[in-house]
Design a protein around this motif. Structure first.
Motif, PDB file in Angstrom:
ATOM      1  N   PHE A   1       0.792  -1.504   0.029  1.00 31.77           N
ATOM      2  CA  PHE A   1      -0.052   0.033   0.041  1.00 31.77           C
ATOM      3  C   PHE A   1       0.780   1.395  -0.065  1.00 31.77           C
ATOM      4  O   PHE A   1       0.384   2.423  -0.145  1.00 31.77           O
ATOM      5  CB  PHE A   1      -1.030   0.102   1.019  1.00 31.77           C
ATOM      6  CG  PHE A   1      -1.851  -1.209   1.147  1.00 31.77           C
ATOM      7  CD1 PHE A   1      -2.674  -1.293   0.103  1.00 31.77           C
ATOM      8  CD2 PHE A   1      -2.437  -1.388   2.156  1.00 31.77           C
ATOM      9  CE1 PHE A   1      -3.804  -2.093  -0.169  1.00 31.77           C
ATOM     10  CE2 PHE A   1      -3.538  -2.647   2.373  1.00 31.77           C
ATOM     11  CZ  PHE A   1      -4.132  -2.894   1.325  1.00 31.77           C
ATOM     12  N   ILE A   2       2.318   1.105  -0.104  1.00 30.48           N
ATOM     13  CA  ILE A   2       2.962   2.413   0.091  1.00 30.48           C
ATOM     14  C   ILE A   2       4.257   2.442  -0.988  1.00 30.48           C
ATOM     15  O   ILE A   2       4.772   1.250  -1.085  1.00 30.48           O
ATOM     16  CB  ILE A   2       3.445   2.636   1.400  1.00 30.48           C
ATOM     17  CG1 ILE A   2       2.380   2.886   2.476  1.00 30.48           C
ATOM     18  CG2 ILE A   2       4.533   3.892   1.593  1.00 30.48           C
ATOM     19  CD1 ILE A   2       2.978   3.149   3.871  1.00 30.48           C
ATOM     20  N   MET A   3       4.337   3.264  -1.678  1.00 34.45           N
ATOM     21  CA  MET A   3       5.284   3.543  -2.619  1.00 34.45           C
ATOM     22  C   MET A   3       6.112   4.814  -2.335  1.00 34.45           C
ATOM     23  O   MET A   3       5.458   6.095  -2.131  1.00 34.45           O
ATOM     24  CB  MET A   3       4.882   3.408  -3.972  1.00 34.45           C
ATOM     25  CG  MET A   3       5.867   3.662  -5.170  1.00 34.45           C
ATOM     26  SD  MET A   3       5.326   2.913  -6.695  1.00 34.45           S
ATOM     27  CE  MET A   3       3.952   4.184  -6.897  1.00 34.45           C
ATOM     28  N   ILE A   4       7.330   4.958  -2.544  1.00 28.45           N
ATOM     29  CA  ILE A   4       8.150   6.123  -2.231  1.00 28.45           C
ATOM     30  C   ILE A   4       8.861   6.682  -3.532  1.00 28.45           C
ATOM     31  O   ILE A   4       9.353   5.914  -4.336  1.00 28.45           O
ATOM     32  CB  ILE A   4       9.328   5.856  -1.165  1.00 28.45           C
ATOM     33  CG1 ILE A   4       8.905   5.318   0.025  1.00 28.45           C
ATOM     34  CG2 ILE A   4      10.113   7.131  -0.987  1.00 28.45           C
ATOM     35  CD1 ILE A   4       9.721   4.717   1.284  1.00 28.45           C
ATOM     36  N   ASP A   5       8.774   7.976  -3.689  1.00 28.40           N
ATOM     37  CA  ASP A   5       9.167   8.713  -4.757  1.00 28.40           C
ATOM     38  C   ASP A   5      10.100  10.063  -4.511  1.00 28.40           C
ATOM     39  O   ASP A   5       9.335  10.759  -3.988  1.00 28.40           O
ATOM     40  CB  ASP A   5       8.029   8.960  -5.870  1.00 28.40           C
ATOM     41  CG  ASP A   5       8.629   9.500  -7.055  1.00 28.40           C
ATOM     42  OD1 ASP A   5       9.812   9.158  -7.517  1.00 28.40           O
ATOM     43  OD2 ASP A   5       7.581  10.055  -8.037  1.00 28.40           O
ATOM     44  N   THR A   6      11.125  10.042  -4.720  1.00 26.80           N
ATOM     45  CA  THR A   6      11.744  11.574  -4.595  1.00 26.80           C
ATOM     46  C   THR A   6      11.452  12.370  -5.904  1.00 26.80           C
ATOM     47  O   THR A   6      11.834  11.985  -7.132  1.00 26.80           O
ATOM     48  CB  THR A   6      13.334  11.391  -4.621  1.00 26.80           C
ATOM     49  OG1 THR A   6      13.538  10.853  -3.465  1.00 26.80           O
ATOM     50  CG2 THR A   6      13.848  12.751  -4.481  1.00 26.80           C
ATOM     51  N   ILE A   7      10.685  13.380  -5.684  1.00 28.48           N
ATOM     52  CA  ILE A   7      10.378  14.016  -6.915  1.00 28.48           C
ATOM     53  C   ILE A   7      11.093  15.353  -7.517  1.00 28.48           C
ATOM     54  O   ILE A   7      10.934  16.016  -8.360  1.00 28.48           O
ATOM     55  CB  ILE A   7       8.670  14.891  -6.640  1.00 28.48           C
ATOM     56  CG1 ILE A   7       8.657  15.626  -5.454  1.00 28.48           C
ATOM     57  CG2 ILE A   7       7.877  13.584  -6.624  1.00 28.48           C
ATOM     58  CD1 ILE A   7       7.377  16.384  -5.510  1.00 28.48           C
ATOM     59  N   GLY A   8      12.282  15.640  -6.214  1.00 23.40           N
ATOM     60  CA  GLY A   8      13.219  16.686  -6.648  1.00 23.40           C
ATOM     61  C   GLY A   8      13.807  16.963  -5.584  1.00 23.40           C
ATOM     62  O   GLY A   8      13.791  16.203  -4.548  1.00 23.40           O
ATOM     63  N   TYR A   9      14.737  18.024  -5.545  1.00 19.63           N
ATOM     64  CA  TYR A   9      15.567  18.345  -4.428  1.00 19.63           C
ATOM     65  C   TYR A   9      15.551  19.844  -3.929  1.00 19.63           C
ATOM     66  O   TYR A   9      15.266  20.799  -5.018  1.00 19.63           O
ATOM     67  CB  TYR A   9      17.072  17.942  -4.855  1.00 19.63           C
ATOM     68  CG  TYR A   9      17.489  16.566  -4.758  1.00 19.63           C
ATOM     69  CD1 TYR A   9      17.722  15.861  -3.784  1.00 19.63           C
ATOM     70  CD2 TYR A   9      16.908  15.750  -6.125  1.00 19.63           C
ATOM     71  CE1 TYR A   9      17.838  14.315  -3.755  1.00 19.63           C
ATOM     72  CE2 TYR A   9      17.281  14.690  -6.027  1.00 19.63           C
ATOM     73  CZ  TYR A   9      17.663  13.768  -4.963  1.00 19.63           C
ATOM     74  OH  TYR A   9      17.579  12.369  -5.023  1.00 19.63           O
TER      75      TYR A   9
END
Length: 780
Positions: free
Chosen positions: A145-153
């Motif tokens: 049920f959980i996904m991690i995404d880095t969308i920027g810095y």
């Protein structure tokens, strides 16, 4: 932020602190010398020429008609001095004040979600690394049920992380929840983390709403929009209380920060002529060089443009308000009806005042919510909601147990926002009415989702032996977005004491099940119209209270002019006379709209008996206790109304049972600060529930009918023919065990009741002229 040498005599600065991040990003961050934040009071009234300048360029703690409280830095204070604006310093180190209060007042033994949710190490609040650790823990328990995404810095190279919660790898209705745009608003990610842990706990118990959110919705969570500002506060104030607001963009001369929530486009919003963001880099509301000048905002913009989001919630603190666009100009959007329906539903749970941003606050430019609501050629407009969590009494850093209460109260808002990305529904305006000699429960259901609803099944239940539900199920073919439907459920009072409450469960199936618990007073009343022409002479009006026509309807109002004056204690009272019979209970029913300064002014209802003893009713929709903020008008142990309710709303106030009512008073109290447009009351009626015999004694089958149960048969003997009659049989629990729509002819009519047990049964026979009830005792 620029650090002035002249204030080193007042404070000891940390020169440079180098801290290695403990949550695995491996980067280093430098925390510049700490600068104090002041609370000052600009002593200017509503007509002062500098007032508009302050509201548009400063961070306002409280704005009244006589003064403005401002959270400011030394540079901002110097600007006030330069402009010759009178002020005085109330607190010369807010960070120290908040940190000391957190250490002295926090209690960590208050938890409504105890299985997973645990306090953070910053006096209960979460440091930046602890926020991410909570999400890591959720992912380890529920990887599906959980996904991690880095969308920027960020500017200082910290990751900007979005968590996808729910249905991960296929299409599903999408929503977005965000927090920590302003780095000192630590209660905002706190509320999100509390909500999510509670959601997972409910999922484990099989809760249908929690299951729908996790299996049929896709929710994006951006818990930290401003990681650099949060890290700065974490390191400069490790025990909590940090007051840095902006991001950490430096200009090379010791001045830092852009207010991320003043930096969004489009240009029409960012550069709107209202001026409600600053061009001064030292200001807490500095808007940046141009729209989307900050990498944190670019990352969010790119993310939103790549998704198909229907609804968003942007959490801030504080103010106990829930608002919607448009913010940069004073105009209501075309879908304001939907917004008001959704936020009214939230009002029942949180008591948050609601309206358009520009109406409830003032026009503000460059807001994230306006950007989301406007849309562009890459993404459709999003229904965006801005929420200000918590009371101004506690400001930005409430004690932990208070923050827990805030988080608990906001669960329904976040839950409903996610549900409203597709189908969602609410119940309102409950009542019990008598129509054509029959008794009905009345409910309004309203579509507060983003999609139309087909085949909604509405079921009502009651476990009492005191009534029978004749109708307990409705199927509604279609409810459009924002549309209301009124439902009437017929019931028969069997053994109810008139004027008592019964608890009903309203279960609505719209592809998932929502349950609403409703306490309703039953069943028969007499009503006095208190604003009727015949009763006007019974009113006594103090000060600026008056009765006059608004749209050809008599209204009781606190003030004739557009704004109410200082009314420390004024009353509009109605003298009752000539009441006959024993009254079990009474209820005041009316519609009202009000704009009353939240937490500082208040409108309330009181009753007195013949000896002058006063009682303030506490049972009623939307009543709230006094804030007890010092120097406000809300001092005392009583309940009333304050805030901003733009539309007329139905209201019931239930008086204590067996009250000897001699007089009813509407009381209004305001302090000497802000004035609003006040309180307007219409359709004002007093319901009297008298002591009468229960209706079962009156309800008998007519003389032309007799009924018995024998050998698994219901036998009805009739002296007349009745075509297409309705026949219903209930057991003693009120459960319907038989229904038939049949012809009844002269003589004996037999209806099979196979497997019927011995005991007591109720029969309803509707011959289209009258409905009568007979209590049948099955002979053993």
């Amino acid at each position: 932020m620029k650090v002035s040498k002249s204030i080193i005599n007042l404070y000891i600065y940390l020169t440079l602190i180098v801290i290695e991040l403990s949550f695995g990003f491996g980067s280093l961050i430098v925390c510049e010398a700490k600068t104090p934040f002041f609370l000052i009071k600009a002593e200017i009234d509503i007509n002062h020429p500098a007032r508009d300048f302050i509201i548009k360029n400063y961070d306002i703690q409280r704005s009244t008609d006589n003064y403005i409280e401002i959270i400011s830095t030394k540079e901002e204070i110097e600007l006030l001095t330069k402009e010759e604006i009178p002020f005085k310093i109330i607190n010369d180190d807010l960070e120290k004040y908040f940190s000391k209060r957190l250490n002295s007042e926090n209690s960590f033994d208050v938890l409504q979600s105890s299985k997973y949710f645990k306090p953070g190490t910053m006096n209960g609040y979460f440091r930046l690394n602890e926020i991410y650790q909570n999400f890591d823990s959720m992912k380890s328990l529920y990887p599906e049920f959980i996904m991690i995404d880095t969308i920027g810095y960020s500017l200082e190279n910290l990751p900007i992380i979005v968590y996808t919660i729910g249905k991960l790898h296929s299409d599903a209705p999408e929503s977005l929840i965000m927090s920590y745009s302003h780095a000192r608003e630590a209660g905002t990610p706190f509320s999100i983390i509390y909500f999510l842990w509670d959601l997972f706990e409910r999922y484990e118990t099989g809760d249908d709403v929690a299951t729908t959110i996790l299996k049929d919705r896709k929710t994006y969570i951006l818990p930290v929009q401003n990681p650099d500002g949060v890290m700065f506060n974490d390191t400069s104030n490790p025990n909590g209380g940090g007051m840095w607001r902006k991001n950490r963009r430096g200009d090379g001369n010791g001045v830092y920060g852009v207010d991320l929530n003043r930096n969004f486009g489009p240009m029409e919003s960012w550069d709107a002529p209202n001026g409600a963001s600053s061009l001064n880099k030292n200001s807490s509301t500095y808007r940046g060089e141009f729209p989307f000048s900050e990498p944190e905002n670019i990352a969010l913009k790119n993310f939103v443009e790549s998704k198909n989001i229907n609804i968003s919630v942007n959490l801030h603190s504080y103010g106990n308000i829930a608002t919607h666009p448009i913010g940069y100009k004073e105009i209501n959007p075309s879908d304001s009806v939907w917004y008001r329906a959704f936020l009214e539903d939230n009002f029942k749970n949180s008591l948050y005042t609601y309206d358009n941003i520009s109406q409830i606050l003032y026009p503000v430019r460059g807001l994230l919510d306006d950007f989301l609501y406007t849309g562009n050629d890459k993404f459709k407009p999003i229904k965006s909601i801005l929420v200000e969590i918590g009371s101004g009494f506690y400001s930005f850093w409430p004690p932990y147990d208070v923050m827990i209460e805030y988080a608990y109260k906001n669960r329904k808002l976040l839950e409903n926002a996610i549900l409203s990305s597709a189908k969602n529904i609410t119940v309102s305006n409950k009542d019990a009415i008598k129509k054509d000699g029959k008794f009905f429960l009345k409910f309004e259901i309203q579509n507060i989702g983003s999609n139309s609803i087909q085949n909604a099944k509405v079921n009502i239940k009651n476990d009492s032996e005191n009534l029978l539900l004749v109708d307990n199920l409705f199927v509604i073919d279609n409810i459009n977005v924002g549309e209301k439907k009124e439902l009437l459920f017929e019931y028969i009072p069997v053994g109810i004491k008139n004027g008592s409450f019964e608890l009903f469960s309203v279960l609505i199936d719209i592809g998932y099940n929502k349950e609403f618990k409703e306490n309703i007073k039953l069943y028969e009343y007499e009503q006095i119209a208190l604003l009727d022409d015949l009763n006007i002479s019974n009113w006594r009006l103090d000060n600026s209270w008056s009765i006059f026509n608004i749209n050809n309807q008599k209204c009781l109002v606190t003030n004739i002019d557009s704004l109410y004056d200082n009314q420390l204690n004024s009353n509009a009272s109605y003298k009752l006379s000539g009441l006959s019979g024993t009254i079990n209970s009474s209820t005041l029913v009316f519609e009202h709209s009000y704009k009353i300064e939240t937490e500082y002014d208040i409108g309330s209802v009181w009753i007195s008996d013949s000896e002058g003893n006063l009682t303030n009713p506490t049972i009623g929709d939307y009543l709230t206790p006094c804030s007890n903020i010092p120097l406000s008008a809300q001092i005392g142990e009583f309940y009333g109304f304050s805030g901003h309710i733009p539309d007329y709303k139905s209201q019931m106030i239930h008086f204590p049972s067996n009250s000897n009512i001699n007089e009813i008073a509407f009381n209004f109290r305001s302090d000497k600060a802000t004035q609003r447009s006040g309180w307007k009351i219409r359709n004002l009626n007093l319901r009297l529930y008298k002591d009468i015999d229960t209706k079962v004694n009156d309800l008998k089958l007519p003389a032309n009918f007799t009924a018995t149960i024998k050998n698994d048969e219901l036998i009805i003997n009739s002296s007349l023919n009745f075509l297409n009659a309705e026949i219903l049989v209930f057991n003693y629990l009120g459960e319907k065990i038989y229904y038939s729509q049949s012809n009844i002819t002269v003589g004996e009519n037999n209806f099979e009741l196979p497997g019927i047990a011995q005991g007591f049964y109720y029969i309803i026979c509707n011959n289209h002229f009258t409905t009568r009830l007979m209590k049948v005792i099955y002979n053993y």
